[in-house]
Design a protein around this motif. Sequence first.
Motif, PDB file in Angstrom:
ATOM      1  N   ASP A 298      -4.915 -12.872   5.813  1.00 54.94           N
ATOM      2  CA  ASP A 298      -5.130 -11.572   6.234  1.00 54.94           C
ATOM      3  C   ASP A 298      -5.673 -11.240   7.651  1.00 54.94           C
ATOM      4  OD1 ASP A 298      -7.860 -11.738   5.549  1.00 54.94           O
ATOM      5  OD2 ASP A 298      -7.623 -11.192   3.747  1.00 54.94           O
ATOM      6  N   LEU A 299      -5.693 -10.046   7.992  1.00 56.40           N
ATOM      7  CA  LEU A 299      -6.200  -9.691   9.562  1.00 56.40           C
ATOM      8  C   LEU A 299      -6.342  -8.243   9.609  1.00 56.40           C
ATOM      9  CD1 LEU A 299      -7.073 -10.515  12.353  1.00 56.40           C
ATOM     10  CD2 LEU A 299      -4.591 -10.266  12.776  1.00 56.40           C
ATOM     11  N   THR A 300      -7.803  -7.824   9.873  1.00 57.87           N
ATOM     12  CA  THR A 300      -7.735  -6.513  10.287  1.00 57.87           C
ATOM     13  C   THR A 300      -7.920  -6.288  12.038  1.00 57.87           C
ATOM     14  OG1 THR A 300     -10.208  -6.666   9.940  1.00 57.87           O
ATOM     15  CG2 THR A 300      -8.928  -5.550   8.136  1.00 57.87           C
ATOM     16  N   LEU A 301      -7.508  -5.142  12.311  1.00 58.73           N
ATOM     17  CA  LEU A 301      -7.497  -5.001  13.722  1.00 58.73           C
ATOM     18  C   LEU A 301      -8.425  -3.680  14.199  1.00 58.73           C
ATOM     19  CD1 LEU A 301      -4.025  -5.725  14.857  1.00 58.73           C
ATOM     20  CD2 LEU A 301      -5.898  -7.339  15.246  1.00 58.73           C
ATOM     21  N   ARG A 302      -9.048  -4.014  15.457  1.00 54.85           N
ATOM     22  CA  ARG A 302      -9.786  -2.737  15.795  1.00 54.85           C
ATOM     23  C   ARG A 302      -8.788  -1.516  16.545  1.00 54.85           C
ATOM     24  NH1 ARG A 302     -13.909  -5.610  19.867  1.00 54.85           N
ATOM     25  NH2 ARG A 302     -11.787  -6.752  20.250  1.00 54.85           N
ATOM     26  N   THR A 303      -8.099  -2.145  16.938  1.00 51.80           N
ATOM     27  CA  THR A 303      -6.801  -1.350  17.606  1.00 51.80           C
ATOM     28  C   THR A 303      -5.408  -1.774  17.282  1.00 51.80           C
ATOM     29  OG1 THR A 303      -6.274  -0.047  19.590  1.00 51.80           O
ATOM     30  CG2 THR A 303      -6.829  -2.348  19.909  1.00 51.80           C
ATOM     31  N   ASP A 355      -1.972   4.617  17.158  1.00 50.69           N
ATOM     32  CA  ASP A 355      -3.015   3.833  16.673  1.00 50.69           C
ATOM     33  C   ASP A 355      -4.144   4.562  15.754  1.00 50.69           C
ATOM     34  OD1 ASP A 355      -4.778   1.470  17.005  1.00 50.69           O
ATOM     35  OD2 ASP A 355      -6.114   2.852  18.195  1.00 50.69           O
ATOM     36  N   THR A 356      -4.308   6.015  16.013  1.00 51.14           N
ATOM     37  CA  THR A 356      -5.271   6.909  15.186  1.00 51.14           C
ATOM     38  C   THR A 356      -4.364   6.912  13.591  1.00 51.14           C
ATOM     39  OG1 THR A 356      -6.046   8.079  17.098  1.00 51.14           O
ATOM     40  CG2 THR A 356      -6.014   9.093  14.944  1.00 51.14           C
ATOM     41  N   GLU A 357      -3.350   6.892  13.679  1.00 49.94           N
ATOM     42  CA  GLU A 357      -2.626   6.855  12.279  1.00 49.94           C
ATOM     43  C   GLU A 357      -2.358   5.483  11.600  1.00 49.94           C
ATOM     44  OE1 GLU A 357       0.537   9.766  12.107  1.00 49.94           O
ATOM     45  OE2 GLU A 357      -0.755  11.307  12.762  1.00 49.94           O
ATOM     46  N   ARG A 358      -1.762   4.752  12.399  1.00 48.36           N
ATOM     47  CA  ARG A 358      -1.421   3.311  11.867  1.00 48.36           C
ATOM     48  C   ARG A 358      -2.557   2.400  11.277  1.00 48.36           C
ATOM     49  NH1 ARG A 358       0.988   3.932   8.199  1.00 48.36           N
ATOM     50  NH2 ARG A 358       1.546   1.682   8.294  1.00 48.36           N
ATOM     51  N   ASN A 359      -3.645   2.333  12.533  1.00 46.49           N
ATOM     52  CA  ASN A 359      -4.498   1.312  12.376  1.00 46.49           C
ATOM     53  C   ASN A 359      -5.422   1.589  11.156  1.00 46.49           C
ATOM     54  OD1 ASN A 359      -7.470   0.445  13.585  1.00 46.49           O
ATOM     55  ND2 ASN A 359      -5.811  -1.193  13.899  1.00 46.49           N
ATOM     56  N   PRO A 360      -6.031   2.822  10.944  1.00 45.97           N
ATOM     57  CA  PRO A 360      -6.759   2.680   9.647  1.00 45.97           C
ATOM     58  C   PRO A 360      -6.171   2.622   8.638  1.00 45.97           C
ATOM     59  CG  PRO A 360      -7.156   4.723  11.058  1.00 45.97           C
ATOM     60  CD  PRO A 360      -6.045   3.935  11.835  1.00 45.97           C
ATOM     61  N   ALA A 361      -4.665   3.099   8.454  1.00 40.38           N
ATOM     62  CA  ALA A 361      -3.961   2.770   7.237  1.00 40.38           C
ATOM     63  C   ALA A 361      -3.530   1.408   6.953  1.00 40.38           C
ATOM     64  CB  ALA A 361      -2.513   3.766   7.460  1.00 40.38           C
ATOM     65  N   SER A 362      -3.469   0.665   8.118  1.00 45.81           N
ATOM     66  CA  SER A 362      -3.205  -0.774   7.973  1.00 45.81           C
ATOM     67  C   SER A 362      -4.268  -1.497   7.388  1.00 45.81           C
ATOM     68  CB  SER A 362      -2.441  -1.350   9.330  1.00 45.81           C
ATOM     69  OG  SER A 362      -1.313  -0.707   9.561  1.00 45.81           O
ATOM     70  N   ASN A 363      -5.372  -1.269   8.078  1.00 48.09           N
ATOM     71  CA  ASN A 363      -6.792  -2.084   7.539  1.00 48.09           C
ATOM     72  C   ASN A 363      -7.012  -1.687   6.340  1.00 48.09           C
ATOM     73  OD1 ASN A 363      -7.063  -3.166  10.148  1.00 48.09           O
ATOM     74  ND2 ASN A 363      -8.277  -1.449  10.895  1.00 48.09           N
ATOM     75  N   LEU A 368      -7.328  -3.590   0.578  1.00 45.59           N
ATOM     76  CA  LEU A 368      -6.814  -3.521  -0.969  1.00 45.59           C
ATOM     77  C   LEU A 368      -6.464  -5.089  -1.214  1.00 45.59           C
ATOM     78  CD1 LEU A 368      -5.833  -2.332  -3.543  1.00 45.59           C
ATOM     79  CD2 LEU A 368      -3.976  -1.514  -2.650  1.00 45.59           C
ATOM     80  N   GLY A 369      -5.978  -5.717  -0.450  1.00 42.98           N
ATOM     81  CA  GLY A 369      -5.399  -6.965  -0.781  1.00 42.98           C
ATOM     82  C   GLY A 369      -6.253  -7.968  -1.123  1.00 42.98           C
ATOM     83  N   ARG A 370      -7.532  -7.910  -0.208  1.00 41.56           N
ATOM     84  CA  ARG A 370      -8.623  -8.732  -0.336  1.00 41.56           C
ATOM     85  C   ARG A 370      -9.173  -8.650  -1.746  1.00 41.56           C
ATOM     86  NH1 ARG A 370     -11.211  -7.998   5.723  1.00 41.56           N
ATOM     87  NH2 ARG A 370      -9.708  -9.554   6.876  1.00 41.56           N
TER      88      ARG A 370
END
Length: 411
Positions: A298-303, A355-363, A368-370
């Motif tokens: 898995d991976l989260t991103l800042r942007t 970025d404002t909409e998709r980045n927080p939703a993706s993270n 949740l997966g974690r």
Amino acid sequence: MRRRRTSTPVDRLSVAVVGGSIAGCACAMAISRAGHDVTVLERSDGDLTDRGFGIALPTPLHATLLSKGYLPSDAPALSIPHRLWLTRESSGDGWRELWRQTPQLITCNWGLLWKSLRTNVPDESYLTGRRVTGLRRDSDGRAVVSVEGEPDTAYDLVIGADGHRSVVRGLVEPHAAPAYAGYVAFRGVTPLRSIEHDRELTELLSDTGLTVMYDGGHLIVYAIPDAHGGRLINWVMYAEPPTETEIDPLRGVFAPDTAVDGLLAWSRELAAARLPARINQIITATPADGLGLQPVVDLTLRTSADAPFLLAGDANAVTRPHTGSGATKALQDALGLEEAMTTTPSLVDALKVYDTERNPASNEIVELGRRIGRDQAEYTPDWTTMDAASTAAYVTATWSGQTHYLLPAED
């Protein structure tokens, strides 16, 4: 929240999409629908219909894709309105029911979903055998793409839809890379007819997905369409591999070869030891060419965007398979991209909106997966002591109030 279309949408742009899988085809459609010129650069030479593992989509998202024309009305898909949680009986032959759910769930065949999306991308825009070897920004702020054996080409925007090993991600988040979770997903797909002798199980799988819990992991089973109007059984089994096993976390889903044959054989032994015998027959019936192995990462991103580069699908944040959100996130990224490109007056603004909409939703879905991995693979309870109430409470606690199509509010 939907915005009103502005009177000055982004001027016509040249856009390259790196990667031609589900995320790439969907993003190409989004860009074209927003009125821009798009070129898809897919590194493989052939089509991708042979990637036949199963995926799940939320029913409302599937309806949106149909209504907006991303998918044709006859795109193969199955409605699975029931989910049954089970654990093995002490005898080992049968199962004991833990919990029932009513998810809003559509199942698809990865290859057939890709084909449905691919038909909406013109052949002249979808270029195969294009291996991207380099990316950079030029002095005008455009993106320059190097493709093996071809001259460099500049684009106004490059979309990374090239999966969890994305080459585009390095231009957006230079040091980001998926991290191995410490366990793997064994995948399989077999014709429904391979267990047709078990009529009760066959009928159950016609409208019900199964979640089989055991010590150290769980198994997911559901039906998906095949290419001939029939059905396949898709399954995913999670487990920590033997400690001596060397795992390449970036390899992704792949078919058996000499490096993994032993691990796949071990997975069959694990299935026989942990699963009800009637469920294990699905695994034993699965042919060698229907097996795969996926290290869980898995991976989260800042942007998710930094002009002139944008990330979508697994090139963006990477979620563990537990959330059933790989294709879902890719398709939501494409819909968000189309919205941003048609409601803002400049490319830079459009990328900021995306970025404002998709980045927080993706993270959020990564987190949740974690939690699911922690509670249902890494540190599992004693399922033999659980009933419907305790199972529901345990799973609901994992979700921590997060909304998701796999956990309907009424459950």
